[in-house]
Enzyme design. Structure first.
Site, PDB file in Angstrom:
ATOM      1  N   CYS A  31       8.816   3.710  -5.942  1.00 12.06           N
ATOM      2  CA  CYS A  31       7.668   2.895  -6.540  1.00 12.06           C
ATOM      3  C   CYS A  31       6.414   3.219  -4.680  1.00 12.06           C
ATOM      4  O   CYS A  31       6.585   1.992  -4.453  1.00 12.06           O
ATOM      5  CB  CYS A  31       7.357   1.642  -6.740  1.00 12.06           C
ATOM      6  SG  CYS A  31       6.143   0.983  -7.531  1.00 12.06           S
ATOM      7  N   CYS A  34       3.655  -0.220  -4.469  1.00 10.18           N
ATOM      8  CA  CYS A  34       5.091  -1.401  -4.344  1.00 10.18           C
ATOM      9  C   CYS A  34       5.362  -1.227  -2.971  1.00 10.18           C
ATOM     10  O   CYS A  34       5.105  -2.459  -2.158  1.00 10.18           O
ATOM     11  CB  CYS A  34       6.732  -1.275  -5.402  1.00 10.18           C
ATOM     12  SG  CYS A  34       6.970  -1.361  -6.772  1.00 10.18           S
TER      13      CYS A  34
END
Length: 107
Positions: A31, A34
């Site tokens: 991600c 993230c």
């Protein structure tokens, strides 16, 4: 205090039974957003010291915790205080925005 890696097995002990407020970051290695907020969370963890715990849950390795929280998108951030969710947000944000969200939520 560095961020704490939390698993399905340690979620209750580290998050719900914590003596201090806990920011939980549900994330995954693949991600991009993230990874963007990771360094900010590490810095905030050091700045808050033992006043706030910042925990990270890898959703790929720990699907039960993510499912229990109803997570559909990551990064998903939750603040627990006294074992209860007091605030949550989804998506990346700059460090200053994360800090003010945390401060407002635990005040």
């Amino acid at each position: 205090m560095a961020t704490v890696a939390v698993t399905d097995d340690t979620f209750d002990a580290e998050v719900k039974n914590s003596e201090v407020p806990v920011v939980v970051d549900f994330w995954a290695e693949w991600c991009g957003p993230c990874k963007q907020i990771g360094p900010a969370l590490e810095e905030l963890s050091a700045e808050y010291g033992d006043k706030v715990k910042i925990a990270k849950v890898d959703v790929d390795s720990n699907p039960n915790s993510a499912a229990a929280m109803g997570i559909r998108g990551i990064p998903a951030l939750f603040i627990f205080k006294d074992g209860q969710v007091v605030s949550n947000k989804t998506g990346a944000a700059p460090k200053a925005a994360l800090q003010s969200w945390i401060d407002e939520s635990i005040a």
